[in-house]
Design an enzyme around this catalytic site. Structure first.
Site, PDB file in Angstrom:
ATOM      1  N   HIS A  37      24.993  51.594 -62.021  1.00 39.25           N
ATOM      2  CA  HIS A  37      23.603  51.151 -62.167  1.00 39.25           C
ATOM      3  C   HIS A  37      22.753  52.277 -62.773  1.00 39.25           C
ATOM      4  CE1 HIS A  37      23.390  47.483 -59.330  1.00 39.25           C
ATOM      5  NE2 HIS A  37      24.652  47.745 -59.555  1.00 39.25           N
TER       6      HIS A  37
ATOM      7  N   GLN B 243      33.252  60.378 -69.738  1.00 39.77           N
ATOM      8  CA  GLN B 243      34.041  59.263 -70.289  1.00 39.77           C
ATOM      9  C   GLN B 243      33.675  58.915 -71.725  1.00 39.77           C
ATOM     10  OE1 GLN B 243      35.452  55.995 -67.837  1.00 39.77           O
ATOM     11  NE2 GLN B 243      34.232  54.614 -69.075  1.00 39.77           N
TER      12      GLN B 243
ATOM     13  N   HIS C 240      39.347  49.007 -65.570  1.00 41.04           N
ATOM     14  CA  HIS C 240      39.093  47.934 -64.604  1.00 41.04           C
ATOM     15  C   HIS C 240      38.056  46.944 -65.151  1.00 41.04           C
ATOM     16  CE1 HIS C 240      35.545  50.309 -64.183  1.00 41.04           C
ATOM     17  NE2 HIS C 240      35.133  49.800 -63.045  1.00 41.04           N
TER      18      HIS C 240
ATOM     19  N   SER D  18      31.984  50.666 -68.680  1.00 39.59           N
ATOM     20  CA  SER D  18      33.210  51.133 -69.343  1.00 39.59           C
ATOM     21  C   SER D  18      33.537  50.225 -70.533  1.00 39.59           C
ATOM     22  CB  SER D  18      34.384  51.123 -68.366  1.00 39.59           C
ATOM     23  OG  SER D  18      34.165  52.081 -67.357  1.00 39.59           O
TER      24      SER D  18
ATOM     25  N   GLU E 173      31.239  51.047 -73.351  1.00 37.82           N
ATOM     26  CA  GLU E 173      31.550  52.373 -73.917  1.00 37.82           C
ATOM     27  C   GLU E 173      32.794  52.286 -74.803  1.00 37.82           C
ATOM     28  OE1 GLU E 173      31.654  54.735 -70.320  1.00 37.82           O
ATOM     29  OE2 GLU E 173      29.539  54.369 -69.976  1.00 37.82           O
TER      30      GLU E 173
ATOM     31  N   ASP F  81      32.280  41.189 -61.485  1.00 32.57           N
ATOM     32  CA  ASP F  81      32.193  40.686 -62.860  1.00 32.57           C
ATOM     33  C   ASP F  81      33.431  41.018 -63.689  1.00 32.57           C
ATOM     34  OD1 ASP F  81      31.568  43.394 -62.559  1.00 32.57           O
ATOM     35  OD2 ASP F  81      30.413  43.462 -64.412  1.00 32.57           O
ATOM     36  N   GLN F  82      34.348  41.818 -63.125  1.00 34.61           N
ATOM     37  CA  GLN F  82      35.431  42.374 -63.951  1.00 34.61           C
ATOM     38  C   GLN F  82      36.382  41.310 -64.539  1.00 34.61           C
ATOM     39  OE1 GLN F  82      36.917  45.299 -61.205  1.00 34.61           O
ATOM     40  NE2 GLN F  82      34.911  46.281 -61.076  1.00 34.61           N
TER      41      GLN F  82
END
Ligand code: UPG
Length: 515
Positions: A52, A382, A397, A402, A405, A421-422
């Site tokens: 967040h 990252q 995941h 991520s 990105e 939400d993955q």
């Protein structure tokens, strides 16, 4: 006298965030009924987790870069202390030269999580008092807040905004597709979804969206035995949507861009004012600032120097990067399976293993992995890693940050979704944008060594499918960079949002004047 009274009221927070805001307050009774001036000041409040805080901070900085706007980011005190380690044990306001950071006390200043619903209620009250004091403190120091922005699960912000008669805006830090599924779940489609929860491949038709499988929906909808955390998240979102429903107009900023989720963004337009303000991935290097404070903003200790040197020594597109975000940790079996899958595949790898809570269980993996072709770090930058030319694919995941990105860096993904939400993000990666593939977990929910090696062979190999995925990833990267370019869709969208907020403030003031 007023300050003295309020200090008495809040003395339980003597070492907490309230002190900052109290010391900012030079006089009492500040509210937002007065003339707002032409400057817009956004108070962006983020829930205290990396997923967040990162996008909230990027949004605040982007808002502050638009003429006539300023922004303050408020995060829970325990996270503020982790972000600014040199200010440890302090609750001072910090500035990075562009935005200010003012902590609030969320009732877990020691970093602990709520234990039960009573605890949650108590902490909610602490949130309320502390955030309200932040608004008052800013007003007292001449920085009247004109709009409050909250990331998900922050219904307290809505209450504080109402108390101060301020407009509030939800910053949806997950995909627009997920926003749409939650919206329809809470507006009449709950029964339809729950009634098919035993059939994971059943496709649900929600207004304006392509058919979506039950198993790709937010996991909280269909979990058979919901954990306390899942119940809490679903309840918080339910409350948020109820609060939004009470507003005359609902304004939602979404961390996405048109070229990525055109259909879902359009599908939400009949129900709310949606502004696509993503991807919230700052340009590389943008966060390295001359200002000393800026250089210190981080939530975890990086192992950066070492890992960038190691990447420099690897061949182009040869390295597998693995990270499962800031919340998930590996069981012993999962860590072993990943380690052996990587060894079987044989390419070099950079693997983030956060040891939190499972130090002994995964220690053996770290030793063995470091001794082989790979490198294990507890945390890295990252975005910098993903932009490194040696990275060939990202085993992820599919946390939304991520995912964005990876898109910004044009890196193909091996999706291993877990919860929330993955699964939907993995579906979008594999089926909608075709920039990756999805691995299957076994009946215990483990990604096995065989499945990992199989997927890596496919993704890193020279098949037509692999080449197509790499080409798609490069194309999507270009679209993402176009979205954030100067005068591009993101900037236009932010400007439209700011204009609409200014109009709303003007109308509110006019109404108050007439009343
Ligand atoms: O070594 C690391 C590992 C991660 N990160 C950063 O940490 C953030 C992780 O965010 P995300 O990928 O969204 O994962 P989570 O931390 O798991 O995020 C939670 O919050 C997200 C936004 O709501 C959801 O999409 C996820 O499902 C939920 O788990 C990203 O910005 C990463 O760049 C690093 O900088 N270094």
């Amino acid at each position: 006298e007023d300050i003295k009274n309020r200090n008495n009221t809040y003395q339980i927070h003597r070492r907490g965030a309230i002190e900052v805001t109290m010391s900012l307050a030079k006089d009492g009774n500040h509210n937002n009924n007065g003339e707002q001036g032409r400057c817009s000041h956004f108070l962006v409040v983020a829930y205290g987790i990396q997923g967040h805080i990162n996008p909230a901070r990027t949004l605040a900085r982007r808002l502050a870069q638009i003429g006539g706007c300023t922004a303050t980011l408020s995060v829970p005190l325990s996270d503020h202390r982790r972000m600014f380690p040199s200010h440890e044990n302090s609750c001072e306001e910090v500035s990075d030269g562009l935005i200010s950071y003012i902590p609030f006390s969320d009732g877990r200043d020691d970093g602990s999580w709520p234990m039960d619903s009573e605890d949650r209620v108590q902490r909610h009250k602490a949130n309320l008092r502390s955030l309200s004091a932040v608004v008052n403190g800013l007003a007292a120091s001449g920085r009247l807040v004109t709009c409050m922005v909250c990331t998900l699960s922050m219904t307290v912000v809505v209450e504080v905004a109402r108390e101060h008669q301020l407009p509030f805006v939800v910053y949806w830090i997950q995909p627009a597709t997920i926003l749409a599924t939650y919206y329809h779940y809470f507006h009449g489609h709950e029964k339809l979804i729950v009634q098919h929860d035993t059939n994971p491949t059943y496709e649900v038709n929600l207004p304006g969206l392509h058919p979506l499988r039950i198993c790709d929906m937010p996991t909280f909808f269909t979990e058979k035995t919901q954990s306390y955390l899942s119940k809490m998240v679903l309840q918080a979102l339910r409350e948020l949507f109820e609060q939004m429903h009470q507003e005359k107009s609902i304004v939602v900023l979404v961390n996405t861009f048109d070229a990525l989720e055109d259909v879902a963004l359009k599908a939400m337009q009949p129900y709310m004012d949606v502004f696509a303000v993503g991807p919230a991935v700052p340009p590389l290097g943008a966060l390295q600032h001359k200002n000393e404070n800026e250089a210190q903003i981080h939530l975890f200790k990086h192992d950066e120097k070492n890992c960038m040197e190691w990447l420099n020594a690897q061949l182009e597109k040869s390295v597998i990067y693995l990270s499962f975000g800031s919340l998930l940790s590996y069981t012993k079996r999962q860590a072993e399976e990943i380690l052996h899958g990587l060894q079987d595949h044989g390419q070099p790898y950079l693997w983030v293993v956060r040891k939190e809570g499972r130090a002994e269980e995964v220690d053996f993996c770290i030793r063995e992995a470091n001794a082989g072709k790979g490198m294990v770090v507890e945390w890295c930058d990252q975005q910098k890693v993903l932009s490194h030319p040696s990275i060939g694919c990202f085993v992820t995941h599919c946390g939304w940050n991520s995912t964005l990105e990876a898109i910004m860096s044009g890196v193909p993904m091996l999706a291993v979704p877990s919860w929330s939400d993955q699964p939907m993000n993995a579906f979008l990666v594999e089926k909608e944008w075709r920039v990756g593939i999805r691995a299957e977990r076994d009946e215990e929910g483990v990604l096995t060594r065989g499945e990992l090696a199989r997927c890596l062979d496919l993704l890193m190999g020279g098949s037509e499918k692999a080449m197509q995925i790499r080409a798609n990833a490069n194309r999507l990267k270009e679209r993402a960079h176009q979205a954030v370019a100067s005068d591009g869709p993101l900037e236009t969208s932010l400007q439209n949002f700011i204009k609409s907020m200014q109009n709303l403030n003007r109308t509110n003031q006019e109404n108050k004047r007439l009343a």
